[in-house]
Every structure is written in C-alpha cells, then in structure tokens.
Design a protein around this motif. Structure first.
Motif, short mmCIF file in Angstrom:
data_model
loop_
_atom_site.label_atom_id
_atom_site.label_comp_id
_atom_site.label_asym_id
_atom_site.label_seq_id
_atom_site.Cartn_x
_atom_site.Cartn_y
_atom_site.Cartn_z
N VAL A 145 0.84 -1.20 0.00
CA VAL A 145 0.00 0.00 0.00
C VAL A 145 0.87 1.25 0.00
N GLN A 146 1.98 1.21 0.74
CA GLN A 146 2.87 2.37 0.76
C GLN A 146 3.44 2.65 -0.62
N GLY A 147 3.90 1.60 -1.31
CA GLY A 147 4.49 1.80 -2.63
C GLY A 147 3.50 2.32 -3.64
N ILE A 148 2.30 1.74 -3.66
CA ILE A 148 1.29 2.18 -4.63
C ILE A 148 0.80 3.58 -4.31
N THR A 149 0.71 3.92 -3.02
CA THR A 149 0.31 5.28 -2.65
C THR A 149 1.33 6.29 -3.15
N ALA A 150 2.61 5.96 -3.03
CA ALA A 150 3.64 6.86 -3.55
C ALA A 150 3.52 7.02 -5.06
N ASP A 151 3.18 5.93 -5.78
CA ASP A 151 2.99 6.03 -7.23
C ASP A 151 1.78 6.90 -7.56
N VAL A 152 0.72 6.78 -6.77
CA VAL A 152 -0.48 7.61 -7.00
C VAL A 152 -0.15 9.08 -6.81
N VAL A 153 0.61 9.39 -5.77
CA VAL A 153 0.99 10.79 -5.53
C VAL A 153 1.87 11.30 -6.68
N ALA A 154 2.77 10.46 -7.18
CA ALA A 154 3.63 10.88 -8.28
C ALA A 154 2.82 11.14 -9.55
N GLU A 155 1.85 10.27 -9.85
CA GLU A 155 1.00 10.48 -11.02
C GLU A 155 0.15 11.73 -10.86
#
Length: 350
Positions: free
Chosen positions: A257-267
């Motif tokens: 969840v942490q990794g995907i959340t960081a990707d969402v913020v980057a997008e």
C-alpha cells in the motif's frame, strides 16, 4: 588552518577562497626500515615512540592517554579511570562544571552570601542559558525518539543563532521549536508544524516567525548540511512522499500500500491534480484513496488522527483524485487484481 563553520550567515555570492585542511595521506614511517606498513610502538612508560622493527626512537615526550590509575574492578563493574562526562565540542569555551554550596550554615547567613558569589563567578547568563537550551533540546528529541543527529543539528543551529543574536525577544521554547523543525528537515526526517507544536507547546505562528528568521539568516535549504556548501538540495524533502511511510506505518497498512500510494501521488503531481494543497493533506487523501482501492480501507477519521488534519480536508483531496481516477490507477494494477475501481466510495464516501 581553517575549517568551515556550521550554519554560516547568508552573504551575497562571492568567489570562494580555497579552504585548507589536514593532509590525511601523510603517514609516519621509520627512516631506517622505510616499511610502508610500519609497526610503530608507543612506550608510555618511557614516553617514547619506537619503531617495532629496528628499535629506532621516532619521538619522545608523548602524552599518555590511558587511565590515570590502575583499576582492579571486575569486568561487570564500572571503570573509575575517568572522571566526568565526555567533552562536548558544542560547549567549547563554556564552563560545564557547577559548584553547589550547602544551605546548612548554622543560620549564620554565610551560605547565602557564598551562593551569590558563586553565581556571579560561574559565568555569564548566555552560558547558563546555552546549557539549559541544550538540555531542553535533548529531552524533547528523546521524548519523540528522534535520532541523536537531529539533536546535534538543532544544538548547532541554536548556538549559531545565539551567537548572532538573531532572535532577541523570542521565548526559549519558540527558538528551540524552530531549531528542531529545521534539524528534522536537514536530516531528511521532516516533521510538520503541527507535530512540532504538539511537542513544544508553542503556537504555530510563533514557530513560523522564528523559522523564517533562521532560514533567511543562514540561507537554509531542506537537506543542506549547514557547512556553507553551494550544493542545492531537492525541494521536496518535506513533501508528501516523506510523510506517507510514517502515516502508513501508524495505520498498520501493508508495504504494498505504501508503494502504490507513492505512485499515486507521483501520477497526481505529474497531471497537476491537487496542486497547491499542503503535503499533509495530499498524503492523507492519497492514503484514503489507495487504501480503499486495494481493499484495505481506512476511515477518514483514522487518517486524520494520524495526519492531524480534518476529515473534510482529506475528503476534499480524495474527491480530486476520484474525479481523475483513470489517470492515477495504472492498468497493470487492475489486470493483476490488486486494484478494483468499484471499491472506491463515490465522491468522498464515509
């Protein structure tokens, strides 16, 4: 020989003068043996520095750095070979020892006079206030389990501010709060103003005023070392990326969840979604969005308890993400079954 001073004052751009330091490549070798890896023996009994290969005396009158006396204590016991605390380079030039005078004088009044004389001879008020500030910084950092690096940076910054008399009239707690806030950013473990307010009990406005003065005086940048270098650090040190890990850990969310959340913020940053919002709000809204997307839902109340923002702020960022969810969710997440768009609550949810 000159060394760079910690947190130098901000000055106009001028050609930098070359700095000189010790040549660490110089090694002591025996002129007779000329062995590149010499066996140099320190004979403290005679005070000589002797070559272990040929016996040539290379130096005399060396200082014995061992214990002042022999100790017969067991391995488990304390070694009384040294007295007093370790030297603190930040307290250089400041007397760290105190004299305590007993109050028992047989009602003659002599102890009161001796205490007054001792207080006048103990040094200036600035030295005593510096020791008090260092003690408060250490206790506050220890209460939040902050590493010693942050405590040392905050002490350095406070000492420089005290030397330059930058924050006259400000309370000691406010200056300490601003120094801890800056030290956290320098060490890449940023804390928000709200968290610093909870730690020091100082109003946010007062901390902001002290922070601006220190930032302008020392030309501070997030992640800079404070040694006067010209290297620029990235400006997103205090961004939502650094806050996500801490918030997800407090919420007991899985590592994916942490990794995907960081990707969402980057997008979202790439497409300009929720631009202008505070990093805390973006981190909270992104966690709310991703936790529901991956099937590990967390309520807005739980997230606001960790992030320190209101539920309406989190849901406002979530609505911005929800409106452009097709841009934020990668197709491979849906194909692998990790993400399901139907799990997202419509327009803010509960």
């Amino acid at each position: 020989m000159s060394f760079a001073q910690a947190f130098p004052l901000a000055v106009p751009n001028q050609p930098q003068k070359p700095s000189f330091g010790p040549d660490l490549s110089v090694r002591l070798i025996c002129p007779e043996c000329r062995d590149p890896n010499p066996n140099i023996v320190e004979e403290f009994g005679s005070g000589d520095l002797v070559c272990g290969g040929c016996g040539l005396v290379l130096g005399d009158r060396i200082v014995d750095t061992r214990s002042e006396w022999r100790t017969f204590a067991n391995d488990e016991g304390d070694d009384p070979s040294r007295v007093g605390a370790a030297s603190d380079p930040l307290m250089e030039g400041v007397e760290q020892l105190d004299t305590v005078i007993s109050f028992k004088d047989g009602n003659s009044g002599m102890s009161r006079e001796l205490q007054r004389a001792a207080s006048r001879a103990s040094g200036a008020n600035s030295a005593r206030s510096l020791i008090t500030a260092f003690r408060d910084i250490s206790s506050m950092c220890d209460s939040w389990s902050l590493p010693k690096t942050i405590s040392d940076i905050a002490k350095q910054l406070y000492k420089r501010a005290d030397e330059e008399k930058l924050l006259r009239g400000k309370s000691l707690d406010a200056i300490i709060a601003a120094c801890i806030f800056i030290a956290c950013r320098q060490a890449h473990v940023p804390r928000t103003f709200r968290e610093i307010c909870q730690l020091t009990r100082v109003p946010k406005k007062t901390i902001g005023q002290c922070y601006k003065v220190l930032e302008q005086a020392f030309n501070l940048t997030p992640g800079a070392s404070g040694s006067g270098g010209s290297k620029e650090a990235p400006r997103n040190v205090g961004g939502p990326d650094k806050l996500l890990i801490r918030y997800c850990n407090h919420l007991d969310l899985p590592a994916n969840v942490q990794g995907i959340t960081a990707d969402v913020v980057a997008e979202a940053r790439k497409h300009g979604i929720a631009d202008g919002r505070s990093p805390v709000s973006i981190a909270g809204g992104a966690i709310y969005f991703t936790s529901h997307l991956l099937g590990h839902p967390k309520s807005a109340r739980d997230i606001c308890g960790v992030a320190g923002v209101s539920e309406s702020t989190i849901k406002l960022v979530y609505r911005l993400y929800y409106a452009d969810k097709e841009k934020l969710v990668k197709p491979e997440w849906i194909e692998s079954g990790k993400a399901v768009l139907s799990r997202l609550p419509a327009e803010g949810g509960k």
